[in-house]
Design a protein around this motif. Structure first.
Motif, PDB file in Angstrom:
ATOM      1  N   ASN A  76      32.154  -8.788  56.076  1.00  0.00           N
ATOM      2  CA  ASN A  76      30.892  -8.876  55.328  1.00  0.00           C
ATOM      3  C   ASN A  76      31.186  -9.560  53.995  1.00  0.00           C
ATOM      4  N   HIS A  88      29.746 -11.178  51.789  1.00  0.00           N
ATOM      5  CA  HIS A  88      28.840 -11.214  50.637  1.00  0.00           C
ATOM      6  C   HIS A  88      28.501  -9.816  50.112  1.00  0.00           C
ATOM      7  N   ASP A  89      29.193  -8.807  50.627  1.00  0.00           N
ATOM      8  CA  ASP A  89      28.945  -7.430  50.186  1.00  0.00           C
ATOM      9  C   ASP A  89      30.244  -6.780  49.742  1.00  0.00           C
ATOM     10  N   MET A 143      32.584  -3.338  49.438  1.00  0.00           N
ATOM     11  CA  MET A 143      32.790  -2.184  50.320  1.00  0.00           C
ATOM     12  C   MET A 143      33.278  -1.017  49.485  1.00  0.00           C
ATOM     13  N   LYS A 184      32.216  -6.759  40.358  1.00  0.00           N
ATOM     14  CA  LYS A 184      31.691  -7.992  40.951  1.00  0.00           C
ATOM     15  C   LYS A 184      31.986  -9.195  40.046  1.00  0.00           C
TER      16      LYS A 184
END
Length: 407
Positions: free
Chosen positions: A83, A85-86, A88, A149
């Motif tokens: 994933n 673009h996400d 965890m 991020k």
């Protein structure tokens, strides 16, 4: 335990990893600073900057971790890249079906809490992670997650900058190798071509002498044409060799140059200078510059001024001044001048301002292109001003060695 599977485009993803040439490299401070900052912001024990490489998870920065890689089959990061673009977050790995019996959790007891941010390549493949973990459950605030991020984006920026810099370095090395090969080829080709040309010239002279009465005027003229063409080819080959090897002198060290002695020596070895009067600086002027490069620059400027001069009395004057950062030179001749429309053209390879020189021969347009190339290498500029039919002045600058950086 659920071992992470490979991605659907694993071959392309691995190519993206390989393109960064970072796996198995030494630690770098800029990346270690990111993992240290992640620990400080989130208050955890450990942080990693990892790259998923074939069968392993390799750590570029392993803050507070005593090893540099782990099997990919055991890695948390291997799940994250599915994933891209996400982020965890695993607040308690002991309660997560994917990790509850993972040896890293059950035996090493080093990972209970985990947060990973995917690191993307320029073409969008997840090549690794910036992750933090701890040996006890945790919950992070929204601002801490947002900060992670941002740190992930910074890691991507640093990686791409590093990649581009490395690519530029590799391109520069390839160009240097290519240039060396061209220079070597030019030298060999020059030698191999000049020998038969010299034989042609010698043979033409022998034929003229031995068969003078049989050849007649037409035959003599044709042999003279052969000689003239041979000399033209020889000059062209010499010019091309100079063009390819003109940067060699730039690599030499700088030295103190007495301007008066410099021009005295230059005119002694330049036979064409006997056809002109030279008005040179008379005062004692000492500069610190690249003697080899300056010799080639002035040789080409003087040679052009003499070859194309159309006056009964050829005059060439030289002036030298300096400011804080540069030396400034002017070379003025009383030749035919240059049309303003040709000011830029004359510095291009194979371009000349006049169709022929004062001997009726066509120039090859190499000399001034070499001059401009050398001046640019010395972080200077060159320009020309002229009054058609009266004079031409070339003005160029050379940066002083205290500030010079050769590219």
């Amino acid at each position: 335990m659920q071992a992470p599977s490979y991605t659907l485009q694993e071959d392309l993803r691995q190519q993206a990893v390989d393109s960064y040439h970072i796996v198995d490299t030494e630690p770098e401070e800029q990346f270690d600073n990111l993992t240290e900052l992640a620990i400080q912001i989130c208050g955890v024990q450990h942080a990693l900057l990892t790259f998923l490489d074939k069968d392993r998870n390799w750590y570029k920065s392993n803050n507070n971790v005593p090893f540099t890689e782990a099997p990919r089959s055991l890695s948390f990061c291997g799940h994250l890249i599915h994933n891209p673009h996400d982020i965890m977050i695993v607040e308690d790995a002991r309660k997560d079906i994917r990790f509850h019996d993972n040896p890293i959790v059950t035996e090493l007891k080093s990972v209970v809490f985990y947060l990973g941010v995917p690191i993307l390549s320029e073409d969008g493949f997840a090549i690794g992670t910036l992750c933090i973990f701890d040996d006890k459950p945790r919950q992070l605030s929204d601002s801490q997650i947002a900060s992670m991020k941002l740190l992930g984006k910074q890691a991507e920026y640093l990686l791409n900058h590093r990649k581009h810099k490395l690519n530029q370095s590799n391109i520069h090395k390839k160009l240097e190798r290519t240039n060396d090969m061209l220079s070597e080829f030019a030298a060999v080709a020059s030698h191999d071509l000049k020998l038969p040309i010299a034989s042609i010239i010698t043979t033409a002279d022998i034929i003229k002498t031995k068969y003078k009465t049989k050849l007649g005027k037409d035959g003599q003229d044709r042999l003279n044409l052969i000689k003239d063409c041979s000399f033209t080819i020889n000059e062209y080959i010499t010019g091309m060799l100079d063009m390819y090897t003109s940067e060699h002198g730039i690599q030499k060290s700088f030295e103190t140059i007495n301007i008066k002695a410099f021009f005295d020596n230059l005119l002694k070895i330049n036979l064409t200078s006997q056809k002109c009067q030279f008005w040179l600086p008379t005062e004692t002027h000492v500069i610190n510059s690249n003697k080899i490069a300056l010799t080639q620059i002035f040789t080409n400027l003087f040679s052009n001024a003499v070859k194309y001069n159309d006056k009964d009395n050829c005059i060439i004057s030289v002036n030298v001044t300096e400011n804080k950062s540069h030396y400034k030179f002017t070379v003025t001749d009383n030749g035919p001048g240059i049309e303003k429309s040709n000011y830029k053209e004359i510095f291009k390879l194979f371009k000349t301002a006049s169709e022929t020189d004062n001997r009726g021969k066509k120039g090859n347009g190499i000399g001034l292109s070499i001059v401009k190339k050398l001046v640019k290498k010395l972080n200077g500029e060159i320009s020309v001003t002229s009054e058609f039919g009266k004079f031409t002045t070339f003005t160029f600058t050379v940066e002083k060695p205290t500030t010079l950086t050769i590219n």
